[in-house]
Design a protein around this motif. Structure first.
Motif, PDB file in Angstrom:
ATOM      1  N   THR A   1       0.800  -1.233   0.000  1.00 44.66           N
ATOM      2  CA  THR A   1       0.000   0.000   0.000  1.00 44.66           C
ATOM      3  C   THR A   1       0.828   1.278   0.000  1.00 44.66           C
ATOM      4  O   THR A   1       0.276   2.368   0.106  1.00 44.66           O
ATOM      5  N   HIS A   2       2.152   1.160  -0.100  1.00 42.58           N
ATOM      6  CA  HIS A   2       3.064   2.307  -0.142  1.00 42.58           C
ATOM      7  C   HIS A   2       2.931   3.209   1.078  1.00 42.58           C
ATOM      8  O   HIS A   2       2.843   4.429   0.981  1.00 42.58           O
ATOM      9  N   ILE A   3       2.944   2.594   2.254  1.00 44.62           N
ATOM     10  CA  ILE A   3       2.949   3.375   3.486  1.00 44.62           C
ATOM     11  C   ILE A   3       4.351   3.334   4.078  1.00 44.62           C
ATOM     12  O   ILE A   3       5.126   2.426   3.776  1.00 44.62           O
ATOM     13  N   PRO A   4       4.694   4.323   4.911  1.00 42.97           N
ATOM     14  CA  PRO A   4       6.005   4.252   5.582  1.00 42.97           C
ATOM     15  C   PRO A   4       6.047   3.007   6.474  1.00 42.97           C
ATOM     16  O   PRO A   4       5.252   2.863   7.405  1.00 42.97           O
ATOM     17  N   LEU A   5       6.948   2.110   6.183  1.00 46.73           N
ATOM     18  CA  LEU A   5       6.988   0.820   6.874  1.00 46.73           C
ATOM     19  C   LEU A   5       7.360   0.939   8.341  1.00 46.73           C
ATOM     20  O   LEU A   5       7.030   0.060   9.141  1.00 46.73           O
ATOM     21  N   THR A   6       8.011   2.023   8.721  1.00 47.81           N
ATOM     22  CA  THR A   6       8.420   2.197  10.123  1.00 47.81           C
ATOM     23  C   THR A   6       7.220   2.347  11.048  1.00 47.81           C
ATOM     24  O   THR A   6       7.344   2.158  12.256  1.00 47.81           O
TER      25      THR A   6
ATOM     26  N   CYS B   1       4.478   0.500  10.771  1.00 50.18           N
ATOM     27  CA  CYS B   1       3.729  -0.759  10.728  1.00 50.18           C
ATOM     28  C   CYS B   1       4.035  -1.646  11.930  1.00 50.18           C
ATOM     29  O   CYS B   1       5.179  -1.721  12.380  1.00 50.18           O
ATOM     30  N   SER B   2       2.996  -2.342  12.389  1.00 48.48           N
ATOM     31  CA  SER B   2       3.214  -3.407  13.368  1.00 48.48           C
ATOM     32  C   SER B   2       3.985  -4.515  12.656  1.00 48.48           C
ATOM     33  O   SER B   2       4.077  -4.530  11.418  1.00 48.48           O
ATOM     34  N   ASP B   3       4.511  -5.464  13.411  1.00 49.50           N
ATOM     35  CA  ASP B   3       5.230  -6.576  12.795  1.00 49.50           C
ATOM     36  C   ASP B   3       4.333  -7.341  11.823  1.00 49.50           C
ATOM     37  O   ASP B   3       4.758  -7.711  10.734  1.00 49.50           O
ATOM     38  N   GLN B   4       3.090  -7.553  12.208  1.00 49.36           N
ATOM     39  CA  GLN B   4       2.149  -8.277  11.348  1.00 49.36           C
ATOM     40  C   GLN B   4       1.880  -7.504  10.063  1.00 49.36           C
ATOM     41  O   GLN B   4       1.912  -8.061   8.973  1.00 49.36           O
ATOM     42  N   ARG B   5       1.647  -6.204  10.191  1.00 50.47           N
ATOM     43  CA  ARG B   5       1.374  -5.388   9.002  1.00 50.47           C
ATOM     44  C   ARG B   5       2.623  -5.284   8.124  1.00 50.47           C
ATOM     45  O   ARG B   5       2.537  -5.302   6.895  1.00 50.47           O
ATOM     46  N   LEU B   6       3.789  -5.196   8.737  1.00 53.74           N
ATOM     47  CA  LEU B   6       5.034  -5.134   7.982  1.00 53.74           C
ATOM     48  C   LEU B   6       5.208  -6.389   7.127  1.00 53.74           C
ATOM     49  O   LEU B   6       5.511  -6.298   5.936  1.00 53.74           O
ATOM     50  N   CYS B   7       4.989  -7.550   7.712  1.00 52.85           N
ATOM     51  CA  CYS B   7       5.082  -8.799   6.946  1.00 52.85           C
ATOM     52  C   CYS B   7       4.079  -8.816   5.806  1.00 52.85           C
ATOM     53  O   CYS B   7       4.402  -9.247   4.696  1.00 52.85           O
ATOM     54  N   GLN B   8       2.879  -8.335   6.064  1.00 53.27           N
ATOM     55  CA  GLN B   8       1.857  -8.277   5.022  1.00 53.27           C
ATOM     56  C   GLN B   8       2.315  -7.373   3.873  1.00 53.27           C
ATOM     57  O   GLN B   8       2.195  -7.741   2.701  1.00 53.27           O
ATOM     58  N   GLU B   9       2.828  -6.204   4.188  1.00 51.64           N
ATOM     59  CA  GLU B   9       3.282  -5.254   3.167  1.00 51.64           C
ATOM     60  C   GLU B   9       4.408  -5.841   2.321  1.00 51.64           C
ATOM     61  O   GLU B   9       4.435  -5.690   1.103  1.00 51.64           O
ATOM     62  N   LEU B  10       5.344  -6.514   2.973  1.00 48.22           N
ATOM     63  CA  LEU B  10       6.502  -7.071   2.270  1.00 48.22           C
ATOM     64  C   LEU B  10       6.162  -8.313   1.462  1.00 48.22           C
ATOM     65  O   LEU B  10       6.608  -8.458   0.316  1.00 48.22           O
ATOM     66  N   LEU B  11       5.387  -9.203   2.041  1.00 43.50           N
ATOM     67  CA  LEU B  11       5.132 -10.494   1.402  1.00 43.50           C
ATOM     68  C   LEU B  11       4.003 -10.469   0.378  1.00 43.50           C
ATOM     69  O   LEU B  11       4.114 -11.088  -0.682  1.00 43.50           O
TER      70      LEU B  11
ATOM     71  N   GLY C   1      11.839   5.660   0.836  1.00 41.77           N
ATOM     72  CA  GLY C   1      13.217   5.458   1.263  1.00 41.77           C
ATOM     73  C   GLY C   1      13.368   5.301   2.759  1.00 41.77           C
ATOM     74  O   GLY C   1      14.470   5.275   3.284  1.00 41.77           O
ATOM     75  N   ILE C   2      12.250   5.178   3.470  1.00 38.27           N
ATOM     76  CA  ILE C   2      12.261   5.139   4.935  1.00 38.27           C
ATOM     77  C   ILE C   2      12.353   3.688   5.420  1.00 38.27           C
ATOM     78  O   ILE C   2      11.564   2.840   5.020  1.00 38.27           O
ATOM     79  N   PHE C   3      13.323   3.444   6.286  1.00 34.01           N
ATOM     80  CA  PHE C   3      13.486   2.111   6.867  1.00 34.01           C
ATOM     81  C   PHE C   3      14.217   2.244   8.191  1.00 34.01           C
ATOM     82  O   PHE C   3      14.721   3.315   8.538  1.00 34.01           O
ATOM     83  N   ASN C   4      14.245   1.163   8.936  1.00 33.07           N
ATOM     84  CA  ASN C   4      15.009   1.125  10.178  1.00 33.07           C
ATOM     85  C   ASN C   4      15.587  -0.280  10.351  1.00 33.07           C
ATOM     86  O   ASN C   4      15.374  -1.157   9.516  1.00 33.07           O
TER      87      ASN C   4
END
Length: 155
Positions: free
Chosen positions: A22-27, A29-39, A61-64
């Protein structure tokens, strides 16, 4: 782009990578939402295009460290691009790659020069040495460039 355009791009030698669901800043995201966005973005692209998706670009370009660690430990993507400008070396972290900026106003010889510089700095070597497919240079960028121009700028 439409799926047919992406398939045409692939047929011409381009690569396609993911950029999140969904092109949201991944930082944020909860762990569950992060996995959903990536996978899910990876799975959709692989299903629709019939190829393995190896590359990702962080939205905005945002990450941690948490995001980078998840991608690395789960082996989700092989390379990940940031929005940071620059070149990469054989020692560059493949989860924090810099980008070579190419803009619509660039002349073919400008693109050739930047690609030659990137090749000279070794980012292609790193991908090849790890056993992943990477052409010596993206030949599709050179299709429209007269050979004498490439020779002048890539020597």
């Amino acid at each position: 782009m439409h799926w047919s355009e992406l398939k045409e791009w692939l047929a011409r030698g381009h690569e396609v990578g993911a950029h999140s669901l969904t092109h949201i800043p991944l930082t944020y995201c909860s762990d569950q939402r992060l996995c959903q966005e990536l996978l899910e973005s990876k799975n959709i692209l692989e299903d629709k295009l019939g190829i393995e998706i190896l590359h990702f670009a962080y939205p905005f370009g945002i990450f941690n460290r948490r995001i980078e660690t998840l991608i690395r430990e789960q082996n989700i993507y092989y390379t990940v691009a940031t929005t940071r400008r620059g070149t990469n070396s054989p020692k560059s972290c493949t989860y924090r790659l810099y980008r070579i900026q190419v803009h619509p106003g660039f002349r073919p010889q400008d693109v050739a020069l930047r690609m030659r510089a990137a090749e000279r700095f070794g980012w292609v070597w790193r991908l090849r040495s790890a056993g992943k497919y990477a052409p010596a240079r993206p030949t599709h960028l050179f299709d429209e460039i007269p050979q004498e121009v490439i020779s002048d700028y890539s020597a």
